[in-house]
Design a protein around this motif. Structure first.
Motif, PDB file in Angstrom:
ATOM      1  N   GLY A 154       0.821  -1.217   0.000  1.00  0.00           N
ATOM      2  CA  GLY A 154       0.000   0.000   0.000  1.00  0.00           C
ATOM      3  C   GLY A 154       0.844   1.250   0.000  1.00  0.00           C
ATOM      4  O   GLY A 154       0.535   2.227  -0.694  1.00  0.00           O
ATOM      5  N   GLN A 155       1.926   1.238   0.775  1.00  0.00           N
ATOM      6  CA  GLN A 155       2.826   2.390   0.828  1.00  0.00           C
ATOM      7  C   GLN A 155       3.483   2.617  -0.533  1.00  0.00           C
ATOM      8  O   GLN A 155       3.554   3.745  -1.014  1.00  0.00           O
ATOM      9  N   ILE A 156       3.947   1.560  -1.150  1.00  0.00           N
ATOM     10  CA  ILE A 156       4.569   1.678  -2.479  1.00  0.00           C
ATOM     11  C   ILE A 156       3.551   2.219  -3.484  1.00  0.00           C
ATOM     12  O   ILE A 156       3.851   3.120  -4.271  1.00  0.00           O
ATOM     13  N   ASN A 157       2.340   1.692  -3.439  1.00  0.00           N
ATOM     14  CA  ASN A 157       1.301   2.113  -4.382  1.00  0.00           C
ATOM     15  C   ASN A 157       0.944   3.588  -4.224  1.00  0.00           C
ATOM     16  O   ASN A 157       0.654   4.271  -5.203  1.00  0.00           O
ATOM     17  N   SER A 158       0.961   4.085  -2.987  1.00  0.00           N
ATOM     18  CA  SER A 158       0.552   5.476  -2.769  1.00  0.00           C
ATOM     19  C   SER A 158       1.699   6.475  -2.941  1.00  0.00           C
ATOM     20  O   SER A 158       1.443   7.663  -3.115  1.00  0.00           O
ATOM     21  N   THR A 159       2.944   6.033  -2.889  1.00  0.00           N
ATOM     22  CA  THR A 159       4.059   6.981  -2.965  1.00  0.00           C
ATOM     23  C   THR A 159       4.792   6.982  -4.301  1.00  0.00           C
ATOM     24  O   THR A 159       5.443   7.968  -4.627  1.00  0.00           O
ATOM     25  N   ILE A 160       4.710   5.908  -5.057  1.00  0.00           N
ATOM     26  CA  ILE A 160       5.418   5.849  -6.341  1.00  0.00           C
ATOM     27  C   ILE A 160       4.386   5.913  -7.464  1.00  0.00           C
ATOM     28  O   ILE A 160       3.549   5.029  -7.590  1.00  0.00           O
TER      29      ILE A 160
ATOM     30  N   ASP B  58       5.016   6.215 -10.896  1.00  0.00           N
ATOM     31  CA  ASP B  58       5.420   5.559 -12.135  1.00  0.00           C
ATOM     32  C   ASP B  58       5.158   4.053 -12.048  1.00  0.00           C
ATOM     33  O   ASP B  58       5.667   3.392 -11.138  1.00  0.00           O
ATOM     34  N   PRO B  59       4.356   3.477 -12.946  1.00  0.00           N
ATOM     35  CA  PRO B  59       4.059   2.043 -12.875  1.00  0.00           C
ATOM     36  C   PRO B  59       5.302   1.161 -12.900  1.00  0.00           C
ATOM     37  O   PRO B  59       5.395   0.192 -12.146  1.00  0.00           O
ATOM     38  N   LEU B  60       6.274   1.486 -13.721  1.00  0.00           N
ATOM     39  CA  LEU B  60       7.490   0.690 -13.779  1.00  0.00           C
ATOM     40  C   LEU B  60       8.286   0.836 -12.476  1.00  0.00           C
ATOM     41  O   LEU B  60       8.864  -0.129 -11.977  1.00  0.00           O
ATOM     42  N   GLY B  61       8.267   2.027 -11.913  1.00  0.00           N
ATOM     43  CA  GLY B  61       8.925   2.257 -10.631  1.00  0.00           C
ATOM     44  C   GLY B  61       8.272   1.447  -9.521  1.00  0.00           C
ATOM     45  O   GLY B  61       8.954   0.884  -8.658  1.00  0.00           O
TER      46      GLY B  61
END
Length: 89
Positions: A60-66, A68-71
């Motif tokens: 969830g943290q990755i999804n909300s902070t990054i 760029d889809p590839l990132g």
């Protein structure tokens, strides 16, 4: 091949009624976020990938902070021990 092209090709293979993708009606086991079983189309042993529920906050943290889809993909794939793999018959 670009990521977008790769997803498009995967979706083409998983057309409804193609038999490539089957969604189980039951929920994954307690303590798991996702369970994916991949088997060869022509039969034989497959692999079972299990993602524990403990990774949900980090995902969830990755999804909300990054943005760029590839990132996001690279950040998720860099997580240590994201899933376990075991053989299935």
């Amino acid at each position: 091949m670009s990521v977008r092209g790769g997803w498009r090709d995967a979706c083409r293979l998983c057309k409804p009624r193609s038999g490539y993708l089957q969604i189980a009606s039951e929920k994954s086991a307690s303590g798991t976020f996702a369970v994916v079983v991949i088997k060869p189309r022509k039969g034989g042993d497959g692999l079972k990938y299990t993602v524990p529920m403990s990774f949900l906050p980090k995902l969830g943290q990755i999804n909300s902070t990054i943005q760029d889809p590839l990132g996001r993909y690279h950040a998720v794939m860099a997580l240590p021990d994201l899933f376990t793999v075991e053989p299935v018959k």
